[in-house]
Design a protein around this motif. Structure first.
Motif, mmCIF file in Angstrom:
data_model
loop_
_atom_site.group_PDB
_atom_site.id
_atom_site.type_symbol
_atom_site.label_atom_id
_atom_site.label_comp_id
_atom_site.label_asym_id
_atom_site.label_seq_id
_atom_site.Cartn_x
_atom_site.Cartn_y
_atom_site.Cartn_z
ATOM 1 N N MET A 1 0.813 -1.195 0.000
ATOM 2 C CA MET A 1 0.000 0.000 0.000
ATOM 3 C C MET A 1 0.857 1.260 0.000
ATOM 4 S SD MET A 1 -3.470 -0.251 0.275
ATOM 5 C CE MET A 1 -4.702 -1.440 0.668
ATOM 6 N N SER B 1 -8.605 3.619 0.757
ATOM 7 C CA SER B 1 -7.332 3.005 0.334
ATOM 8 C C SER B 1 -7.588 1.653 -0.316
ATOM 9 C CB SER B 1 -6.397 2.815 1.527
ATOM 10 O OG SER B 1 -5.971 4.039 2.026
ATOM 11 N N ARG B 2 -8.438 0.847 0.319
ATOM 12 C CA ARG B 2 -8.746 -0.486 -0.231
ATOM 13 C C ARG B 2 -9.441 -0.373 -1.580
ATOM 14 N NH1 ARG B 2 -11.282 -3.320 5.012
ATOM 15 N NH2 ARG B 2 -12.797 -1.768 4.461
ATOM 16 N N VAL B 3 -10.385 0.553 -1.704
ATOM 17 C CA VAL B 3 -11.110 0.718 -2.973
ATOM 18 C C VAL B 3 -10.166 1.262 -4.042
ATOM 19 C CG1 VAL B 3 -12.961 1.963 -4.148
ATOM 20 C CG2 VAL B 3 -13.370 0.946 -1.891
ATOM 21 N N ALA C 1 -6.929 0.800 -4.312
ATOM 22 C CA ALA C 1 -6.073 -0.308 -4.750
ATOM 23 C C ALA C 1 -6.852 -1.250 -5.665
ATOM 24 C CB ALA C 1 -5.523 -1.063 -3.540
ATOM 25 N N TRP C 2 -8.076 -1.594 -5.304
ATOM 26 C CA TRP C 2 -8.889 -2.515 -6.103
ATOM 27 C C TRP C 2 -9.205 -1.915 -7.469
ATOM 28 C CZ3 TRP C 2 -13.602 -2.855 -8.536
ATOM 29 C CH2 TRP C 2 -13.996 -4.148 -8.902
ATOM 30 N N ASN D 1 -6.279 7.853 -3.777
ATOM 31 C CA ASN D 1 -6.883 7.936 -2.459
ATOM 32 C C ASN D 1 -6.808 9.369 -1.947
ATOM 33 O OD1 ASN D 1 -8.005 6.733 -0.048
ATOM 34 N ND2 ASN D 1 -6.014 7.073 0.897
ATOM 35 N N GLY E 1 -9.056 4.706 5.347
ATOM 36 C CA GLY E 1 -8.867 3.258 5.339
ATOM 37 C C GLY E 1 -9.662 2.548 4.255
ATOM 38 N N ARG E 2 -10.958 2.780 4.230
ATOM 39 C CA ARG E 2 -11.807 2.129 3.219
ATOM 40 C C ARG E 2 -11.454 2.620 1.821
ATOM 41 N NH1 ARG E 2 -17.427 3.553 6.118
ATOM 42 N NH2 ARG E 2 -16.094 5.250 6.795
ATOM 43 N N LEU F 1 -18.509 0.912 0.141
ATOM 44 C CA LEU F 1 -17.444 -0.079 -0.007
ATOM 45 C C LEU F 1 -17.993 -1.467 -0.344
ATOM 46 C CD1 LEU F 1 -14.502 -1.148 0.398
ATOM 47 C CD2 LEU F 1 -15.059 -1.356 2.811
#
Length: 108
Positions: free
Chosen positions: A1, A67-69, A71-72, A82, A64-65, A40
């Protein structure tokens, strides 16, 4: 990340494509007026609603959320960044928000 592209809330203008990935109640309490809302948990089935030819600035409450989205989305062919600090940073910067209720907008 560590290599996740990110920007500050200062990078967002009225022309920026913003994706808010917070839950419905958070969105209703306060959000960026021109943002798109896909929680999300819905992103994997609703990503087709996003523009494939625009940079997407992904935001949540603190990062946090989003960041995950981010990356996906990047792993699936989108150009996503982000938004560091999320809506908390947006509120701290005293940027304009709207709500879906009669109450003044706030970050939940």
């Amino acid at each position: 990340m560590d290599s996740l592209p990110s920007v500050t809330v200062d990078a967002i203008t009225d022309d920026t494509t913003v994706l808010d990935v917070r839950e419905d109640d958070e969105w209703e309490a306060g959000h960026i007026a021109h943002a798109r809302h896909i929680p999300l948990g819905d992103i994997m089935v609703r990503y087709g609603e996003l523009p494939a030819d625009e940079e997407i600035h992904v935001i949540c409450r603190t990062g946090g959320r989003s960041s995950r989205v981010t990356a996906w989305l990047n792993q699936n062919g989108f150009d996503a960044v982000n938004v560091s600090g999320g809506m908390g940073a947006w509120m701290d910067a005293e940027r304009d928000m709207v709500s879906e209720t009669d109450a003044a907008p706030y970050v939940k």
